[in-house]
Write an enzyme that holds these catalytic residues in place. Sequence first.
Site, PDB file in Angstrom:
ATOM      1  N   ASP A 126       2.092  -3.830  -0.344  1.00  0.00           N
ATOM      2  CA  ASP A 126       2.714  -2.517  -0.129  1.00  0.00           C
ATOM      3  C   ASP A 126       3.192  -1.913  -1.450  1.00  0.00           C
ATOM      4  O   ASP A 126       3.468  -2.618  -2.406  1.00  0.00           O
ATOM      5  CB  ASP A 126       3.886  -2.673   0.845  1.00  0.00           C
ATOM      6  CG  ASP A 126       4.312  -1.343   1.453  1.00  0.00           C
ATOM      7  OD1 ASP A 126       3.512  -0.390   1.421  1.00  0.00           O
ATOM      8  OD2 ASP A 126       5.439  -1.263   1.961  1.00  0.00           O
ATOM      9  N   GLY A 159       1.360   3.653  -3.104  1.00  0.00           N
ATOM     10  CA  GLY A 159       1.676   5.086  -3.197  1.00  0.00           C
ATOM     11  C   GLY A 159       2.870   5.319  -4.104  1.00  0.00           C
ATOM     12  O   GLY A 159       2.854   6.212  -4.966  1.00  0.00           O
ATOM     13  N   ARG A 160       3.938   4.520  -3.909  1.00  0.00           N
ATOM     14  CA  ARG A 160       5.143   4.686  -4.725  1.00  0.00           C
ATOM     15  C   ARG A 160       4.856   4.394  -6.190  1.00  0.00           C
ATOM     16  O   ARG A 160       5.377   5.051  -7.087  1.00  0.00           O
ATOM     17  CB  ARG A 160       6.259   3.772  -4.200  1.00  0.00           C
ATOM     18  CG  ARG A 160       7.021   4.381  -3.048  1.00  0.00           C
ATOM     19  CD  ARG A 160       7.853   3.358  -2.322  1.00  0.00           C
ATOM     20  NE  ARG A 160       7.043   2.571  -1.393  1.00  0.00           N
ATOM     21  CZ  ARG A 160       7.521   1.584  -0.655  1.00  0.00           C
ATOM     22  NH1 ARG A 160       8.787   1.237  -0.750  1.00  0.00           N
ATOM     23  NH2 ARG A 160       6.725   0.941   0.186  1.00  0.00           N
ATOM     24  N   ARG A 175      -1.541   9.324  -4.904  1.00  0.00           N
ATOM     25  CA  ARG A 175      -1.392   8.041  -4.213  1.00  0.00           C
ATOM     26  C   ARG A 175      -2.649   7.179  -4.322  1.00  0.00           C
ATOM     27  O   ARG A 175      -2.571   5.967  -4.465  1.00  0.00           O
ATOM     28  CB  ARG A 175      -1.054   8.283  -2.735  1.00  0.00           C
ATOM     29  CG  ARG A 175       0.312   8.904  -2.486  1.00  0.00           C
ATOM     30  CD  ARG A 175       0.507   9.148  -0.985  1.00  0.00           C
ATOM     31  NE  ARG A 175       0.278   7.928  -0.223  1.00  0.00           N
ATOM     32  CZ  ARG A 175       1.213   7.000  -0.030  1.00  0.00           C
ATOM     33  NH1 ARG A 175       2.426   7.150  -0.513  1.00  0.00           N
ATOM     34  NH2 ARG A 175       0.934   5.919   0.672  1.00  0.00           N
ATOM     35  N   ASN A 224      -2.028   3.134  10.027  1.00  0.00           N
ATOM     36  CA  ASN A 224      -2.331   3.875   8.794  1.00  0.00           C
ATOM     37  C   ASN A 224      -3.257   5.079   9.001  1.00  0.00           C
ATOM     38  O   ASN A 224      -3.414   5.914   8.100  1.00  0.00           O
ATOM     39  CB  ASN A 224      -2.920   2.939   7.720  1.00  0.00           C
ATOM     40  CG  ASN A 224      -1.892   2.025   7.081  1.00  0.00           C
ATOM     41  OD1 ASN A 224      -2.201   0.913   6.667  1.00  0.00           O
ATOM     42  ND2 ASN A 224      -0.647   2.478   6.980  1.00  0.00           N
ATOM     43  N   ARG A 236      -2.064   8.746   8.241  1.00  0.00           N
ATOM     44  CA  ARG A 236      -1.988   9.320   6.883  1.00  0.00           C
ATOM     45  C   ARG A 236      -2.954  10.505   6.725  1.00  0.00           C
ATOM     46  O   ARG A 236      -3.880  10.663   7.515  1.00  0.00           O
ATOM     47  CB  ARG A 236      -2.312   8.225   5.868  1.00  0.00           C
ATOM     48  CG  ARG A 236      -1.242   7.137   5.940  1.00  0.00           C
ATOM     49  CD  ARG A 236      -1.371   6.175   4.824  1.00  0.00           C
ATOM     50  NE  ARG A 236      -0.299   5.184   4.927  1.00  0.00           N
ATOM     51  CZ  ARG A 236       0.071   4.394   3.956  1.00  0.00           C
ATOM     52  NH1 ARG A 236      -0.534   4.441   2.805  1.00  0.00           N
ATOM     53  NH2 ARG A 236       1.050   3.536   4.124  1.00  0.00           N
ATOM     54  N   LEU A 241       7.658  -6.603   8.924  1.00  0.00           N
ATOM     55  CA  LEU A 241       6.289  -7.109   9.056  1.00  0.00           C
ATOM     56  C   LEU A 241       5.285  -5.993   9.324  1.00  0.00           C
ATOM     57  O   LEU A 241       4.081  -6.191   9.158  1.00  0.00           O
ATOM     58  CB  LEU A 241       6.207  -8.151  10.176  1.00  0.00           C
ATOM     59  CG  LEU A 241       6.827  -9.523   9.858  1.00  0.00           C
ATOM     60  CD1 LEU A 241       6.760 -10.425  11.082  1.00  0.00           C
ATOM     61  CD2 LEU A 241       6.111 -10.192   8.688  1.00  0.00           C
TER      62      LEU A 241
HETATM   63  C1  IPE Z   1       1.805  -2.006   5.866  1.00  0.00           C
HETATM   64  O1  IPE Z   1       2.269  -1.063   4.980  1.00  0.00           O
HETATM   65  C2  IPE Z   1       0.305  -1.943   5.953  1.00  0.00           C
HETATM   66  C3  IPE Z   1      -0.419  -2.308   4.745  1.00  0.00           C
HETATM   67  C4  IPE Z   1       0.102  -2.810   3.661  1.00  0.00           C
HETATM   68  C5  IPE Z   1      -1.846  -2.124   4.811  1.00  0.00           C
HETATM   69  P1  IPE Z   1       2.750   0.372   5.451  1.00  0.00           P
HETATM   70  O2  IPE Z   1       3.132   1.096   4.232  1.00  0.00           O
HETATM   71  O3  IPE Z   1       1.745   0.999   6.331  1.00  0.00           O
HETATM   72  O4  IPE Z   1       4.023  -0.015   6.336  1.00  0.00           O
HETATM   73  P2  IPE Z   1       5.292   0.853   6.758  1.00  0.00           P
HETATM   74  O5  IPE Z   1       4.789   2.172   7.261  1.00  0.00           O
HETATM   75  O6  IPE Z   1       6.144   1.005   5.547  1.00  0.00           O
HETATM   76  O7  IPE Z   1       5.968   0.016   7.803  1.00  0.00           O
HETATM   77  C1  IPE Z   2       0.003  -0.102   0.805  1.00  0.00           C
HETATM   78  O1  IPE Z   2       0.576   0.846  -0.045  1.00  0.00           O
HETATM   79  C2  IPE Z   2      -1.479   0.150   1.037  1.00  0.00           C
HETATM   80  C3  IPE Z   2      -1.813   0.705   2.359  1.00  0.00           C
HETATM   81  C4  IPE Z   2      -0.987   0.870   3.353  1.00  0.00           C
HETATM   82  C5  IPE Z   2      -3.184   1.084   2.569  1.00  0.00           C
HETATM   83  P1  IPE Z   2       1.140   2.193   0.544  1.00  0.00           P
HETATM   84  O2  IPE Z   2       0.069   3.212   0.562  1.00  0.00           O
HETATM   85  O3  IPE Z   2       1.806   1.953   1.854  1.00  0.00           O
HETATM   86  O4  IPE Z   2       2.233   2.572  -0.554  1.00  0.00           O
HETATM   87  P2  IPE Z   2       3.679   3.135  -0.268  1.00  0.00           P
HETATM   88  O5  IPE Z   2       4.353   2.160   0.635  1.00  0.00           O
HETATM   89  O6  IPE Z   2       3.512   4.482   0.370  1.00  0.00           O
HETATM   90  O7  IPE Z   2       4.310   3.198  -1.611  1.00  0.00           O
HETATM   91 MG    MG Z   3       3.669   1.411   2.389  1.00  0.00          MG
END
Ligand code: IPE
Ligand code: IPE
Ligand code: MG
Length: 264
Positions: free
Chosen positions: A40, A43-44, A53, A88, A91, A215
């Site tokens: 995770d 994006g951040r 992102r 996801n 998004r 989780l």
């Molecule tokens: C969990 O991360 C899914 C993946 C890492 C693929 P998310 O970014 O989707 O989870 P939430 O929305 O913060 O719970």
């Molecule tokens: C995890 O990184 C990858 C996927 C969920 C595909 P994120 O895309 O959730 O990144 P953040 O949590 O928005 O920073």
């Molecule tokens: Mg995330």
Amino acid sequence: MLKKIFGKKNSSNKNAKTEEEILALIDRDRLPKHVAVIMDGNGRWASGQGMVRSAGHASGVKTLKTILRAAVDLKIEAFTVYAFSTENWKRPTAEVEFLMKLFADSLARELDEMDELGIRIKFIGRLDGFSPYLQEQFDNACRRTANNTGVKFNVAVNYGGQDEMLRVMQSLAKEVQAGNVAPDDIDVSMIEERLDTAGVSPVDLVIRTSGDMRLSNFLIWQTAYAELWFTDTNWPDFTKAEFYKALLDFSQRDRRFGGLSKKK
Ligand code: IPE
Ligand code: IPE
Ligand code: MG
């Protein structure tokens, strides 16, 4: 250059340990058999440096390559990563489309090397949610590496723990309806053989990057007794040193499984 952890970057913290030093501290007999990673913070990581992102997702693939290689070197039995959840799809379309292309391109680029490393790749989740092209790519990678004997590398895509349990329940309900099994005869093994991870041992260690402590619908059955390890580091910045730190921490935990401690 040796990477330092346990301290701020570039600090002269004398207690900072190198990647090799942490590795040397790990009791190899106490490594997890199955490590699951919630990758995770892509994006951040990207937004934090003024990038889109998607740049974070592309960078995250490089981290995955590094950490998978470390898992291979340590002969970890199973390594499961969360790449795309059933949630996801919420998004923006452009981000989802970027991820789909990234999965296809990364797989095409990395498959030969993964095969050479003896990795057994498997995609878990509701795979029929993907384009026929991507499904074919996933299937091809799985078939090509099926007879390898190294790390079982599971990539969770369009995966949700609740969705997986739903599919298990539907499968069992069909068996009951067909008269093949009585409801009272349903047991744990019948559930586990229907999981996407059938044949893989339960998760011992969950690592989640980027600071959130949840989780997010990942492997809810398989993590019932997993140890959890969290770091504030965003996935693209996650290093081998930090991976070793998680493994070292795991190796020192007292897992009681509801019983009494074996430690004196
Ligand atoms: C969990 O991360 C899914 C993946 C890492 C693929 P998310 O970014 O989707 O989870 P939430 O929305 O913060 O719970
Ligand atoms: C995890 O990184 C990858 C996927 C969920 C595909 P994120 O895309 O959730 O990144 P953040 O949590 O928005 O920073
Ligand atoms: Mg995330």
